[in-house]
Design an enzyme around this catalytic site. Structure first.
Site, short mmCIF file in Angstrom:
data_model
loop_
_atom_site.label_atom_id
_atom_site.label_comp_id
_atom_site.label_asym_id
_atom_site.label_seq_id
_atom_site.Cartn_x
_atom_site.Cartn_y
_atom_site.Cartn_z
N GLU A 87 0.81 -1.22 0.00
CA GLU A 87 0.00 0.00 0.00
C GLU A 87 0.85 1.28 0.00
O GLU A 87 0.91 2.01 1.00
CB GLU A 87 -0.97 0.02 1.18
N GLU A 143 -6.67 -7.72 -0.56
CA GLU A 143 -7.15 -7.79 0.83
C GLU A 143 -8.66 -7.55 0.81
O GLU A 143 -9.11 -6.48 0.40
CB GLU A 143 -6.46 -6.72 1.69
C1 GAL Z 1 -4.53 -2.46 4.91
C2 GAL Z 1 -3.10 -2.93 5.06
C3 GAL Z 1 -3.01 -4.17 5.91
C4 GAL Z 1 -3.84 -4.04 7.15
C5 GAL Z 1 -5.26 -3.76 6.74
C6 GAL Z 1 -6.22 -3.68 7.90
O1 GAL Z 1 -4.57 -1.10 4.65
O2 GAL Z 1 -2.52 -3.19 3.82
O3 GAL Z 1 -1.66 -4.41 6.26
O4 GAL Z 1 -3.34 -3.02 7.94
O5 GAL Z 1 -5.30 -2.54 6.05
O6 GAL Z 1 -7.53 -3.40 7.46
#
Ligand code: GAL
Length: 642
Positions: A142, A313
Site C-alpha cells: 500500500e 485484501e
Molecule cells: C490495509 C493494510 C493491511 C492491514 C489492513 C487492515 O490497509 O494493507 O496491512 O493493515 O489494512 O484493514
C-alpha cells in the site's frame, strides 16, 4: 477467480503452519500472500539473514498445494536500519520526521533507503525467484498508506530540484510557467527552490502541482526498481502491488504500467464510514458499504493494468481503523467476493487468515478467530468457493460506457478547490453511481486510454486537458458528456488564454466567463433537477439544452458533445444519461434502491446491498442458476446469459 488469504507465518509458532495450510486448502483457498512486513525476521541485524523459517513456511504452504504471493518487506524497514540512517525517514508537512514504531516511515526519495530496498528485494528474489510455489510478487505494501506519499525531507527537496531542472531546463522558464513574478517569488537557480510546505500562506498552486507530480514520479521509480529486480530473478511470475481505496496521492495508472496485475485492498465498511457519505447513507449501508464502493475500485483498477486485476485484501468482518467498525451483514463477505468475480478479478484474498491477539490490529477480524476457531467469514469464503465452482470461469465483457479518471485532475481540484466541497473523487464517484443505478456496466479509464470502442464517454472533470485527449474526443462519434472545470487550467496551473474550456472549445463553442462555488446548504433549481456546490457562467452562441429556472444555462450541446457547467444532482445526471442512452441506443435498466447488476461475458450478476428483499423478476432475466428471484439483503443472484 481464485481465492486466497493474507498470512503471517512469523506471527505464529511453526507448529501451527501445517494445520493452517491444510485448513486453507480445505476452505477452498489456493493462494497465500506472505512476507510484506517480515524484514526484522528475515534480517534481524545488518547482513544477518535467517531464511530457515521462511523456507519452511513456503515449503509448508507448497506441500498443502497452495500458491504463494511473496512480498518485498520494504514497507517496514527495521529499527537497526533506521538507526543506521536516521535521515531515511519521511518528513511530514509540518517539517517533523516520522518516527519508528509503526510502518511506512521511509522517504521515497532517500538514496540510501532505495539502495537498502533494492538489496533486500534482490536477496528475496534470488532466493525464491524460481521456487515452484511462488506464483507472484507484491512490491512493498500500500504505497502512500498513512499519508506517506508526500515527504518534505532534505532528500526529497534535493531530488525535487533535480526533477524541476530536468522538466524546465532553465529557471526563467520555471519562473514564467509558475507566474513567480506574483509576490516576488522569482528564483535565480533551481538550488533555491524548496518544497511548498511551511510557507506563511498558501504556496503557488503551480509549485504544489509540480511537487505532487514529482512525488508521484518518486513512487513510480521506487516501485520500478523492485519490479526490475523481480523480473530479472523471477521470470514468468506476475508482479503486483496492492493499491488502496479512495486514494489519489500518486498516479496509479503510471505505477500500473509497470505491473502485470493491479490489485487493491477492499474494505467497504471502513470506507463508507471514513469518506464523504451522508449520515443517512452511513446508517442505511452500515453493514454493507455503499453499493458502488467495491465496484468503483474494481472498475478503476481494472483500467490500471491492461485489464488484469484482483483483490489482495478483502474485509472479512469488523476492521479496527474506522471511527466505527460494524460487522458485515451475514452473506456480505460472500457477496463482495462474487462481485469481484463479476467484475473480472483474477483472485480475491481475505485479510487476514487468523485475527492477531497482539499489537495494532488485534481488533481486526480474520477468517479465523484468535483462538483458531472459524470466524463468520470462514463460512462465507466456503460459500463463495462453491458459487464460483458452480458458475465456472468468468471472462470480462467490455463495458458500453467509459468514465475517464485522472489522478492529476484530483491533485488540481485538491490544490485549488475554490469551494471546499468540490471534491474530484466524489464527483467521479457520483457520475459512476448514476451510471450504475441505470444498470450500466462501466470501464473507468485513464485519459490515455483508447476510447474508440465505447457507446458513450463520460468525463466528470478534467481541468488540465491534454491536446492529445481533446483530439481523441474530436475523433469520436459517440455521445460525450464533459463536466465542470474541464479545460480550465494549463499544464502549469494557469488560466488558459481564451479562458475555459481551453482547447475543448473546438468541440463545443462556449466560454466560461466566471465561476462560483456554493455553500453546502444551497442548491439551485432547474425543472425537475438541481445543481449545487459549483456553477459556471457560460457565454455561447448555442442555446442551452437545459437551464436553471431563472434562465442561466447549465447544459450545452453541440453535435455529439455535451458540457455541464455545474455540479449536477442525481436527477440531472439521470436525465442526461437517459438522453445519451437514447442517442447511443443503450438499453437502461433503472434499478431499485441498493440493487446493482454486472454482466460478465457469460453471466449476469445481481447484488442486493439494501436492507429489504428485492424482487428481481421485473428485470426480466428469468430464473437464476444461483440465488433467488426474491433477493434477500446481502443476496446474490446469477443468471446465465441467453
Ligand atoms: C490495509 C493494510 C493491511 C492491514 C489492513 C487492515 O490497509 O494493507 O496491512 O493493515 O489494512 O484493514
Amino acid at each position: 477467480m481464485e481465492l486466497g488469504c493474507c498470512y503471517f507465518p512469523e506471527h505464529w509458532p511453526a507448529e501451527m503452519w501445517a494445520d493452517d495450510a491444510r485448513r486453507m486448502a480445505e476452505m477452498g483457498l489456493s493462494l497465500v500472500r506472505i512476507g510484506e512486513f517480515a524484514w526484522s525476521r528475515i534480517e534481524a541485524a545488518p547482513g544477518q539473514f535467517d531464511w530457515d523459517w521462511l523456507d519452511c513456511a513456503i515449503e509448508t504452504l507448497h506441500a498443502a498445494g497452495l500458491k504463494v504471493i511473496l512480498c518485498t518487506p520494504t514497507a517496514t524497514p527495521p529499527k537497526w536500519l533506521v538507526d543506521q540512517m536516521p535521515d531515511m525517514v519521511a518528513t511530514d508537512e509540518s517539517g517533523r520526521p516520522r518516527g519508528f514504531g509503526s510502518r511506512r516511515h521511509y522517504c521515497f526519495s532517500h538514496a540510501g533507503y532505495r539502495k537498502e530496498a533494492s538489496r533486500i528485494t534482490a536477496q528475496l528474489a534470488k532466493r525464491y525467484g524460481q521456487h515452484p510455489a511462488i506464483t507472484a510478487w507484491q512490491t512493498d505494501n500500500e504505497y502512500g498508506c498513512h499519508d506517506t506519499v508526500l515527504s518534505f525531507s532534505d532528500a526529497a527537496a534535493a531530488r525535487f530540484r533535480e526533477w524541476l531542472a530536468a522538466r524546465y531546463g532553465d529557471v526563467d522558464a520555471l519562473n514564467t510557467a509558475w507566474g513567480n513574478v506574483f509576490w516576488s517569488m522569482e528564483y535565480r537557480s533551481f538550488g533555491e527552490i524548496d518544497p511548498p510546505n511551511l510557507t506563511v500562506t498558501e504556496a503557488n498552486p503551480a509549485h504544489w502541482l509540480d511537487y505532487r507530480r514529482f512525488a508521484s514520479d518518486e513512487v513510480v521509480s521506487f516501485n520500478r526498481v523492485q519490479v526490475d529486480i523481480l523480473r530479472k530473478n523471477s521470470p514468468g511470475r506476475d508482479i503486483t502491488h496492492n493499491f488502496m481505496g479512495f486514494f489519489t496521492e500518486f498516479d496509479h495508472h503510471d505505477v500500473g504500467r509497470d505491473l502485470d496485475v493491479a490489485t487493491w485492498d477492499s474494505y467497504p465498511l471502513g470506507f463508507l464510514e471514513q469518506f464523504w457519505f451522508s449520515d443517512e447513507e452511513k446508517r442505511d449501508y452500515l453493514r454493507q458499504g455503499h453499493p458502488d464502493i467495491a465496484a468503483f475500485h474494481h472498475d478503476l483498477y481494472r483500467g490500471c493494468s491492461n485489464g488484469r486485476w484482483g483483490v489482495m485484501e478483502q474485509q472479512p468482518g469488523p476492521v479496527n481503523w474506522a471511527r466505527f467498525n460494524p460487522a458485515p451483514l451475514p452473506g456480505m463477505v460472500t457477496l463482495w467476493t462474487l462481485e469481484a468475480c463479476a467484475h473480472g478479478a483474477e483472485f480475491t484474498a481475505y485479510f487476514r487468515w487468523r485475527q492477531a491477539p497482539f499489537a495494532q490490529e488485534q481488533m481486526h477480524a480474520g477468517l479465523l478467530r484468535p483462538d483458531s476457531v472459524d470466524a463468520e467469514a470462514a463460512y462465507e469464503a466456503r460459500a463463495a468457493t462453491q458459487a464460483i465452482a458452480q458458475i465456472g470461469p468468468q471472462k470480462i465483457a467490455k463495458a458500453p460506457v467509459a468514465l475517464v479518471f485522472s489522478y492529476e485532475a484530483a491533485w488540481v481540484c485538491g490544490i485549488q478547490p475554490q469551494g471546499h466541497s468540490f471534491r474530484y473523487l466524489e464527483l467521479t464517484y457520483e457520475w459512476y453511481s448514476a451510471l450504475r443505478r441505470q444498470g450500466l456496466d462501466v470501464d473507468i479509464v485513464s485519459p490515455e486510454a483508447d476510447l474508440s470502442q465505447y457507446d458513450a464517454v463520460f468525463v466528470p472533470s478534467l481541468p488540465i486537458t491534454p491536446t492529445a485527449f481533446t483530439q481523441k474526443l474530436s475523433a469520436l462519434d459517440c455521445s460525450v458528456l464533459i463536466g465542470p472545470r474541464s479545460g480550465s487550467k494549463s499544464t502549469s496551473f494557469c488560466i488558459p488564454a481564451g479562458l475555459a474550456p481551453g482547447e475543448l472549445r473546438d468541440l463545443i463553442p462556449l466560454t466560461v466567463t466566471r465561476v462560483e462555488s456554493l455553500r453546502d446548504d444551497v442548491c439551485e433549481a432547474g425543472d425537475s433537477w438541481s445543481i449545487s456546490r459549483w456553477r459556471e457562467d457560460v457565454a455561447s452562441e448555442i442555446e442551452p439544452e437545459l437551464a436553471l429556472k431563472d434562465g442561466r444555462g447549465i447544459v450545452f450541446a453541440n453535435a455529439n458533445v455535451r458540457y455541464v457547467a455545474a455540479w449536477p444532482d442525481q436527477s440531472l445526471l439521470d436525465l442526461l444519461i437517459g438522453r445519451i442512452a437514447d442517442e447511443a441506443g443503450l438499453a437502461l435498466q433503472p434499478l431499485p434502491e441498493g440493487l446493482r447488476i454486472r454482466r460478465s461475458a457469460s453471466h449476469i450478476f445481481a447484488f442486493n446491498y439494501s436492507n429489504s428483499t428485492i424482487d428481481t423478476g421485473p428485470l426480466g432475466f428469468g430464473t437464476p442458476i444461483l440465488g433467488e428471484i426474491a433477493l434477500d439483503p446481502a443476496g446474490v443472484a446469477i443468471w446465465a446469459k441467453s
